[in-house]
Design an enzyme around this catalytic site. Structure first.
Site, PDB file in Angstrom:
ATOM      1  CE  LYS A   1      11.785  19.360 -11.625  1.00  7.14           C
ATOM      2  NZ  LYS A   1      10.482  19.113 -11.335  1.00  7.14           N
TER       3      LYS A   1
ATOM      4  CD  GLU B   1       8.530  11.800 -15.457  1.00 11.01           C
ATOM      5  OE1 GLU B   1       7.604  12.465 -14.984  1.00 11.01           O
ATOM      6  OE2 GLU B   1       9.579  12.315 -15.869  1.00 11.01           O
TER       7      GLU B   1
ATOM      8  CG  HIS C   1      -1.720  -1.235   1.387  1.00  8.06           C
ATOM      9  ND1 HIS C   1      -2.960  -1.445   0.820  1.00  8.06           N
ATOM     10  CD2 HIS C   1      -1.413  -2.383   2.055  1.00  8.06           C
ATOM     11  CE1 HIS C   1      -3.393  -2.661   1.157  1.00  8.06           C
ATOM     12  NE2 HIS C   1      -2.461  -3.251   1.887  1.00  8.06           N
TER      13      HIS C   1
ATOM     14  CB  SER D   1      13.204  22.059 -15.569  1.00  6.47           C
ATOM     15  OG  SER D   1      12.441  23.243 -15.686  1.00  6.47           O
TER      16      SER D   1
END
Ligand code: ARG
Length: 473
Positions: free
Chosen positions: A291, A298, A164, A285
């Site tokens: 970043k 992804e 979980h 970024s």
């Protein structure tokens, strides 16, 4: 694709038609822009068919040799780009027949005897996929090896294991990595198994009923590396199970990549701080200079969507089709090609990402017991001393609350306080309150004990080597 020249278009049909096709039909019908990649496989099948025609006495020796020579020449011209399909070629078969006619004149028209685009296209797609499945299995083996390398490098590092997405019990980081290897190993095995069912040649089925010309489809099959030839010509031209099954295997690989990708996204986040992605596999970024983004992970996660979509689309195309060939089947190719392209693009990137990330081993081990992950061990210890599990669960639950209130970890509670929570909590319970102890205790088959994980690692190494060897055999 090159522009159509001024010569009349090559068409494989038209004898019974008074007018040519409407532009709208021609534009709808054309598939050469995507099926051109089948050209090398179509040419392989044409070579086998040439020999069959000769065997059946339908080509002289000289004709056979000119035909094979022209096919070789055409193959070379396709590879070096000097022969390209034009906008007027309906599909790969039409384009290649034009190429043959350009080289041989009327003799080129003899090759079509005894075969149809229906058995040809089914054969070409099987040949293409059997070839490319091997490339995919190679890339899977590389990903397995990348995960195994990290598992080996960090064989003894403990991490909190999750259910979980909450800290549950300590596990070895290597155990978690190997769980992903198992998934990819099943994928590679699934493709090897797929290959057995795909290794059946449809060539010789003709349009649907077989050929009246005297040649043996089993001979054609052998020449093309198939294990056997189909025993039902109707099934041969209408069956696309091999394509659907491949798309399923590809979609499941996509799902596995997406689950690994999600873990990488989590692990590399500020909140987890488990790993640092190598610069070569991270992006920045355009506005936030600080970043470092896990785009490979992804994209791996995102590509699962199109792989699942391809499978869904293909199954929907096949649903309710009457036997045998229907033009709907032309829609089988794009999902298959897209799945192949997608996997050959994603797998190497994910393998690179995995083999180069750096683990913050100390930081992750320090958190292995955080969130009271040793609570189960404590409860099971009480069980071994005769306390019913229901009661043990309750006692340890109280202790966890006590710890939360006093902001301490389980292993830091002193003897008096343990006794205050429950008389069963004698000082010796502290011996199971170590991450090492918890790991070592899970020594049964499949558990996270270091000895079991080491065995697992060796077995998976051998399996990954088998996958790599199969792919190049
Ligand atoms: N381009 C077609 C396909 O991909 C080839 C077979 C066409 N056969 C036919 N009878 N129209 O399925």
């Amino acid at each position: 694709m090159t522009e159509a020249g001024s010569a009349p278009p090559t068409r494989l049909w038209g004898g019974r038609f008074e007018s040519g096709p409407a532009d709208a039909l021609a534009r709808l019908s054309v598939s050469v822009q995507f099926d051109w990649r089948l050209a090398p496989y179509d040419l392989l099948a044409s070579r086998a068919h040439t020999r069959a025609l000769f065997g059946a006495g339908l080509l002289t020796e000289a004709e056979r040799d000119s035909m094979l020579g022209a096919l070789d020449d055409l193959d070379q011209a396709c590879r070096d780009g000097s022969f390209r399909p034009t906008a007027a070629d309906e599909d790969v078969h039409t384009a290649l027949e034009r190429g043959l006619l350009e080289r041989l004149g009327a003799l080129g028209g003899k090759l079509r005897a005894g075969r149809s685009r229906n058995d040809q296209v089914a054969t070409d797609l099987r040949l293409y996929l059997r070839d490319h499945v091997r490339m995919i299995v190679s890339r899977l083996a590389e990903l397995e090896t990348a995960l195994l390398g990290q598992a080996e490098r960090h064989a003894d590092v403990a991490v909190p294991g999750f259910t979980h997405l909450q800290h549950a019990q300590p596990v070895l980081f290597s155990h978690q990595l190997l769980a992903h290897v198992h998934a990819f190993a099943r994928d590679a095995d699934r493709l090897r198994d797929w290959d057995k069912r795909a290794a059946i040649s449809p060539l010789g089925a003709g349009a649907l009923a077989g050929s009246s010309l005297p040649f043996d489809p089993r001979e054609l099959a052998k020449q093309l590396g198939f294990a056997s030839a189909t025993t039902n010509s109707m099934d041969a031209v209408s069956d696309r199970d091999f394509a659907a099954e491949f798309c399923f295997a590809a979609a499941l690989i996509g799902v596995h990549l997406s689950r690994l990708g999600e873990e990488i996204v989590l692990w590399s986040s500020q909140e987890f701080g488990w790993i640092e992605i190598d610069d070569a596999y991270a992006t920045g970024s355009s506005i936030m200079p600080q970043k470092k983004n896990p785009d490979v992970a992804e994209l791996a996660r995102g590509k699962a969507g199109r792989l699942i979509g391809g499978l869904t689309g293909l199954l929907t195309t096949l649903k309710g089709l009457p036997l045998t060939y229907n033009r709907d089947l032309q829609e089988d190719k794009e999902p298959v090609f897209d799945a192949v392209d997608t996997l050959l693009l994603v797998l190497p990137a994910v393998a690179g990402l995995i083999s180069t990330f750096r683990l913050h081993a100390e930081r992750v081990s320090a958190s292995a017991s955080a969130g009271f992950t040793l609570a189960t061990d404590l409860a099971e210890y009480l069980v071994q001393r005769g306390v019913p599990f229901r009661e043990a669960h309750e006692i340890v639950g109280h202790l966890v609350v006590w710890c939360q209130v006093h902001d301490v970890e389980l292993e830091d509670v002193d003897d008096d306080d343990l006794q205050r929570v429950s008389p069963h909590l004698t000082p010796d319970v502290r011996q199971v309150l170590t991450v090492r102890g918890a790991l070592e205790a899970r020594k049964e088959h499949g558990g996270t004990a270091p000895a079991r994980v080491a065995e697992q690692l060796a077995a998976l190494h051998a399996l990954a080597d088998q996958h790599a060897a199969w792919a190049t055999s």
